[in-house]
Design a protein around this motif. Structure first.
Motif, mmCIF file in Angstrom:
data_model
loop_
_atom_site.group_PDB
_atom_site.id
_atom_site.type_symbol
_atom_site.label_atom_id
_atom_site.label_comp_id
_atom_site.label_asym_id
_atom_site.label_seq_id
_atom_site.Cartn_x
_atom_site.Cartn_y
_atom_site.Cartn_z
ATOM 1 N N GLU A 18 0.902 -1.516 -0.173
ATOM 2 C CA GLU A 18 -0.213 -0.015 -0.495
ATOM 3 C C GLU A 18 0.964 0.948 0.246
ATOM 4 O O GLU A 18 1.505 1.384 0.566
ATOM 5 N N PHE A 19 0.231 2.982 -0.501
ATOM 6 C CA PHE A 19 0.860 3.788 -0.146
ATOM 7 C C PHE A 19 0.640 4.646 0.505
ATOM 8 O O PHE A 19 -0.270 4.252 0.765
ATOM 9 N N LEU A 20 1.543 5.302 1.309
ATOM 10 C CA LEU A 20 1.432 6.427 2.089
ATOM 11 C C LEU A 20 1.503 7.460 1.526
ATOM 12 O O LEU A 20 0.948 8.495 1.718
ATOM 13 N N LYS A 21 2.308 7.250 0.610
ATOM 14 C CA LYS A 21 2.186 8.556 -1.085
ATOM 15 C C LYS A 21 1.771 8.775 -1.840
ATOM 16 O O LYS A 21 3.159 7.699 -2.340
ATOM 17 N N VAL A 22 1.611 8.931 -2.863
ATOM 18 C CA VAL A 22 1.740 9.095 -4.744
ATOM 19 C C VAL A 22 1.576 10.220 -4.895
ATOM 20 O O VAL A 22 1.681 11.413 -4.992
ATOM 21 N N LYS A 23 2.512 9.774 -5.937
ATOM 22 C CA LYS A 23 2.892 10.797 -7.140
ATOM 23 C C LYS A 23 2.378 12.234 -7.788
ATOM 24 O O LYS A 23 0.819 11.435 -7.393
ATOM 25 N N ASP A 24 2.648 13.182 -7.554
ATOM 26 C CA ASP A 24 2.219 14.692 -7.743
ATOM 27 C C ASP A 24 1.357 14.817 -6.627
ATOM 28 O O ASP A 24 0.140 15.138 -6.692
ATOM 29 N N SER A 25 1.331 14.353 -5.272
ATOM 30 C CA SER A 25 0.059 15.097 -3.854
ATOM 31 C C SER A 25 1.293 15.385 -3.573
ATOM 32 O O SER A 25 2.804 15.286 -3.688
ATOM 33 N N ILE A 26 1.086 16.266 -2.002
ATOM 34 C CA ILE A 26 1.472 17.075 -1.288
ATOM 35 C C ILE A 26 1.614 16.246 -0.135
ATOM 36 O O ILE A 26 0.524 16.060 0.329
ATOM 37 N N ASP A 27 2.844 15.672 0.662
ATOM 38 C CA ASP A 27 2.934 15.224 1.765
ATOM 39 C C ASP A 27 3.566 15.923 2.500
ATOM 40 O O ASP A 27 5.226 16.140 2.148
ATOM 41 N N THR A 28 3.574 16.702 3.535
ATOM 42 C CA THR A 28 3.837 17.460 4.792
ATOM 43 C C THR A 28 4.544 17.017 6.350
ATOM 44 O O THR A 28 4.324 17.322 7.177
ATOM 45 N N ASN A 29 4.014 15.653 6.452
ATOM 46 C CA ASN A 29 3.923 15.003 7.156
ATOM 47 C C ASN A 29 6.082 14.589 7.589
ATOM 48 O O ASN A 29 6.126 13.935 6.077
ATOM 49 N N LEU A 30 5.752 14.412 8.703
ATOM 50 C CA LEU A 30 7.235 13.608 8.423
ATOM 51 C C LEU A 30 6.685 12.259 9.507
ATOM 52 O O LEU A 30 5.533 12.050 10.135
ATOM 53 N N TYR A 31 7.515 10.690 9.019
ATOM 54 C CA TYR A 31 6.902 9.816 9.720
ATOM 55 C C TYR A 31 8.110 8.899 9.832
ATOM 56 O O TYR A 31 9.271 8.826 9.778
ATOM 57 N N SER A 72 4.945 16.656 -5.435
ATOM 58 C CA SER A 72 5.822 16.162 -5.193
ATOM 59 C C SER A 72 6.665 14.440 -6.073
ATOM 60 O O SER A 72 4.741 13.780 -6.685
ATOM 61 N N ASN A 73 7.487 14.256 -6.741
ATOM 62 C CA ASN A 73 6.892 13.196 -7.918
ATOM 63 C C ASN A 73 7.773 11.573 -7.380
ATOM 64 O O ASN A 73 7.830 10.839 -7.762
ATOM 65 N N LEU A 74 7.298 11.869 -5.846
ATOM 66 C CA LEU A 74 8.311 10.709 -5.278
ATOM 67 C C LEU A 74 6.764 9.516 -5.353
ATOM 68 O O LEU A 74 5.941 10.594 -4.514
ATOM 69 N N PHE A 75 7.386 8.549 -4.718
ATOM 70 C CA PHE A 75 6.232 7.539 -3.676
ATOM 71 C C PHE A 75 6.596 7.095 -2.177
ATOM 72 O O PHE A 75 7.582 6.997 -2.567
ATOM 73 N N ILE A 76 6.099 7.021 -1.868
ATOM 74 C CA ILE A 76 6.528 5.749 -0.034
ATOM 75 C C ILE A 76 6.019 4.863 -0.506
ATOM 76 O O ILE A 76 3.680 5.173 -0.122
ATOM 77 N N GLN A 77 5.641 3.515 -0.450
ATOM 78 C CA GLN A 77 5.368 2.443 -0.177
ATOM 79 C C GLN A 77 6.213 1.397 0.876
ATOM 80 O O GLN A 77 6.872 1.111 0.494
ATOM 81 N N ALA A 78 4.725 1.127 1.911
ATOM 82 C CA ALA A 78 5.506 -0.098 1.996
ATOM 83 C C ALA A 78 5.784 -2.259 2.019
ATOM 84 O O ALA A 78 4.964 -1.842 0.470
ATOM 85 N N ILE A 79 6.895 -1.947 2.293
ATOM 86 C CA ILE A 79 7.297 -3.167 1.863
ATOM 87 C C ILE A 79 5.889 -4.177 2.060
ATOM 88 O O ILE A 79 6.486 -5.111 1.716
#
Length: 168
Positions: A18-31, A72-79
């Motif tokens: 599952e994704f915590l963040k996907v491309k082209d989204s704004i995410d201003t959280n620290l995890y 951002s262009n970054l994705f954050i995904q759970a391994i």
């Protein structure tokens, strides 16, 4: 860092893939990763390029989006199934009101920048064997927490090359 983590009032569980963040989204959280593991990657044409890996007791952030409040262009995904503590930008801004806390935050950012610079230099100047050895020395726990295919992608080598290097 303990003071920073204690700011979190929210915990999220993300299932494997599952994704915590996907491309082209704004995410201003620290995890803060309480358990599990995450990867940060970009999608270049049709190929994923892992740029950071995180596991238990690591901080993960889409730093460009965090700092600019822009997509951002970054994705954050759970391994694998992962539990993260969420620290919001307003919580961090309040935390930064004291000089002591600003010094802690500066140290965290300096560490992130240095790690990223070391990685870039590794990728540009070192052989696959040297990259593997540096990561093993710097983060031995990575090899217990993260599957080889993600480590290989992070190191810009094939899974077969990584497997060969681990055996030698």
């Amino acid at each position: 860092m303990k003071e920073l983590i204690e700011l979190s009032a929210k915990e999220i569980t993300i299932n494997r893939n599952e994704f915590l963040k996907v491309k082209d989204s704004i995410d201003t959280n620290l995890y803060y990763i309480a358990s599990g593991s995450l990867r940060i990657f970009v999608l270049d044409e049709y190929e994923e390029q892992t740029i950071r890996l995180g596991y238990k007791e690591n901080l993960v952030v889409s730093l460009d989006s965090f700092l600019t409040n822009k997509p951002s262009n970054l994705f954050i995904q759970a391994i694998k199934k992962t539990v993260v503590k969420v620290i919001t930008k307003p919580q961090i801004e309040q935390f930064l009101e004291t000089e002591k806390n600003r010094a802690i935050w500066t140290k965290i950012l300096e560490t992130l920048v240095i790690q990223q610079m070391e990685r870039e230099i590794d990728l540009l100047t070192n052989s696959p064997k040297e990259r593997y050895e540096r990561v093993l020395k710097r983060s031995p726990q990575l090899f217990q927490e993260i599957p080889n295919r993600h480590i290989a992608n992070y190191l810009r080598m094939s899974a077969e090359t990584l497997s060969r290097l681990k055996k030698s």
